[in-house]
Design an enzyme around this catalytic site. Structure first.
Site, PDB file in Angstrom:
ATOM      1  N   LYS A 196      -7.687  -2.136  -0.765  1.00 37.74           N
ATOM      2  CA  LYS A 196      -6.250  -2.201  -0.492  1.00 37.74           C
ATOM      3  C   LYS A 196      -6.025  -1.789   0.952  1.00 37.74           C
ATOM      4  O   LYS A 196      -6.336  -0.666   1.351  1.00 37.74           O
ATOM      5  CB  LYS A 196      -5.487  -1.268  -1.424  1.00 37.74           C
ATOM      6  CG  LYS A 196      -3.992  -1.245  -1.167  1.00 37.74           C
ATOM      7  CD  LYS A 196      -3.273  -0.354  -2.151  1.00 37.74           C
ATOM      8  CE  LYS A 196      -1.766  -0.379  -1.914  1.00 37.74           C
ATOM      9  NZ  LYS A 196      -1.052   0.487  -2.847  1.00 37.74           N
ATOM     10  N   LYS A 249      -6.490  -6.819  -1.607  1.00 41.28           N
ATOM     11  CA  LYS A 249      -5.037  -6.769  -1.397  1.00 41.28           C
ATOM     12  C   LYS A 249      -4.721  -6.472   0.066  1.00 41.28           C
ATOM     13  O   LYS A 249      -5.330  -5.551   0.621  1.00 41.28           O
ATOM     14  CB  LYS A 249      -4.482  -5.664  -2.280  1.00 41.28           C
ATOM     15  CG  LYS A 249      -2.995  -5.483  -2.238  1.00 41.28           C
ATOM     16  CD  LYS A 249      -2.608  -4.340  -3.137  1.00 41.28           C
ATOM     17  CE  LYS A 249      -1.120  -4.082  -3.064  1.00 41.28           C
ATOM     18  NZ  LYS A 249      -0.715  -2.988  -3.917  1.00 41.28           N
TER      19      LYS A 249
HETATM   20  C1  PBG Z   1       1.872   1.616  -4.216  1.00 47.01           C
HETATM   21  C2  PBG Z   1       1.887   0.173  -4.185  1.00 47.01           C
HETATM   22  C3  PBG Z   1       2.286  -0.621  -3.126  1.00 47.01           C
HETATM   23  C4  PBG Z   1       2.131  -1.900  -3.566  1.00 47.01           C
HETATM   24  C5  PBG Z   1       1.636  -1.893  -4.868  1.00 47.01           C
HETATM   25  N1  PBG Z   1       1.476  -0.582  -5.245  1.00 47.01           N
HETATM   26  C6  PBG Z   1       2.863  -0.249  -1.812  1.00 47.01           C
HETATM   27  C7  PBG Z   1       2.120   0.534  -0.845  1.00 47.01           C
HETATM   28  O1  PBG Z   1       0.950   0.888  -1.036  1.00 47.01           O
HETATM   29  O2  PBG Z   1       2.727   0.853   0.174  1.00 47.01           O
HETATM   30  C8  PBG Z   1       2.464  -3.055  -2.719  1.00 47.01           C
HETATM   31  C9  PBG Z   1       2.626  -4.295  -3.427  1.00 47.01           C
HETATM   32  C10 PBG Z   1       3.384  -5.304  -2.708  1.00 47.01           C
HETATM   33  O3  PBG Z   1       3.752  -5.207  -1.529  1.00 47.01           O
HETATM   34  O4  PBG Z   1       3.673  -6.294  -3.386  1.00 47.01           O
HETATM   35  N2  PBG Z   1       0.704   2.173  -4.584  1.00 47.01           N
HETATM   36 ZN    ZN Z   2       1.075   4.307  -4.190  1.00 41.84          ZN
END
Ligand code: PBG
Ligand code: ZN
Length: 326
Positions: A196, A249
């Protein structure tokens, strides 16, 4: 070698011939549809930057998931927006938390008609808006692991089939696997947000889920997009910790990493097409600058072509609709 009589266009001659030759076939079965459920909400509420997506009150969740299941989408990913935040993120693992309630309602009403996945993170639940617990001015890795495991167990108790940690804490898969197993949930799967990245494409989500960090940013835990080798180490680590499905992601700007993971590991891969990817397409479509349906299928097919076995996407319902009508 030469092929004097070769003409590649023969196989593009008619629609039916082209259909027969399709190498990548996108299906509603490839999709995982996110659902936002907000505690204390009276009626559906739209976000600023994700047209077509809404936060749901608990009472509307079952209808929505029914509609998703009717579109032949096999899974939902539940995100919660609690009315109470604190420094320990306690509403993330409360038995009567909003996500736990939503999961058990879905299970009660739909049985196994749809797979229930739940996001395991703290950012919607902590006053800091960070994905882990804060100690001093740092995001503390190891004390967060305990809490993440508690969140996963509470979701399993509520009836989730699969939990999806997105906090990017080191050791989160191991801690959650251990916690689930110790609590007797040996058959609950883990789909980790393994690679991520720290991305500007998450902004619409943060608005939607009320999860923006109150200080600093997520750079001390999310991956830098400059580092593909480090991304592969994250994937490798999650596999060694017993993950069932890895995730890359965002998706669209990270197709190389999906394909790299496909080449290197025999593990199911999910890709998360994030809120910003959705917003880009929606905004251009609303201006009439692109054809939303065509672009949606093109992007999702590309993610599958890169090697993803499944895609978490806000396009799920519309894409399934188009595919079912084809
Ligand atoms: C938080 C989370 C996020 C997303 C999914 N879970 C945001 C972040 O990490 O700032 C983002 C998903 C998206 O933008 O569709 N853990
Ligand atoms: Zn988070």
């Amino acid at each position: 070698m030469s092929f004097p009589n070769l003409r590649l266009r023969r196989l593009r001659k008619t629609g039916k011939i082209r259909e027969l030759l399709e190498e990548i076939r996108l299906s509603p079965k490839d999709l995982i549809c996110p659902v936002f459920v907000q505690e204390g909400l009276k009626s559906k509420s739209a976000g600023q930057s994700m047209p077509g997506m809404e936060r749901l009150p608990l009472k509307d969740v079952v209808d929505e998931v029914n509609a998703i299941a009717d579109l032949k989408i096999p899974a939902v990913m539940v995100f919660g927006i609690p009315s109470h935040k604190d420094d320990q993120g306690t509403s993330a693992f409360a038995q009567d938390g909003i996500v736990q309630k939503a999961i058990s309602e879905i299970r009660k009403n739909l049985g196994n008609e749809i797979a229930i996945m739940a996001d395991v993170c703290l950012c919607q639940y902590t006053s800091s808006g960070h994905c882990g617990l804060v100690k001093g001015n740092k995001i503390d890795n190891d004390s967060s692991l305990d809490t993440l495991a508690k969140v996963a167990i509470s979701q399993a108790q509520a009836g989730a089939d699969l939990v999806s940690p997105s906090a990017m804490m080191d050791g989160q898969v191991k801690a959650i696997r251990q916690g689930l197993d110790d609590a007797g949930f040996t058959d609950i799967a883990i789909m980790s947000h393994s690679a991520k990245h720290r991305s500007s494409l998450y902004s619409p989500f943060k608005d939607m889920a009320h999860s923006a960090p109150q200080f600093g940013d997520r750079k001390s835990y999310q991956l830098p997009y400059t580092n593909p080798k480090e991304a592969m180490r994250e994937v490798e680590t999650d596999i060694s910790e017993g993950v069932d499905i890895v995730m890359i992601k965002p998706a669209l700007a990270y197709l190389d990493l999906i394909s790299m993971t496909r080449e290197r590991f025999n593990v199911p891969i999910s890709a998360y097409s994030v809120s910003g990817e959705y917003a880009l397409v929606k905004a251009a479509a609303m201006q009439g600058w692109i054809d939303e349906n065509e672009v949606t299928l093109e992007i999702l097919t590309a993610i599958k072509r890169a090697g993803a076995d499944m895609i978490v996407t806000y396009f799920s319902k519309n894409a399934a609709k188009i595919l079912n009508e084809k």
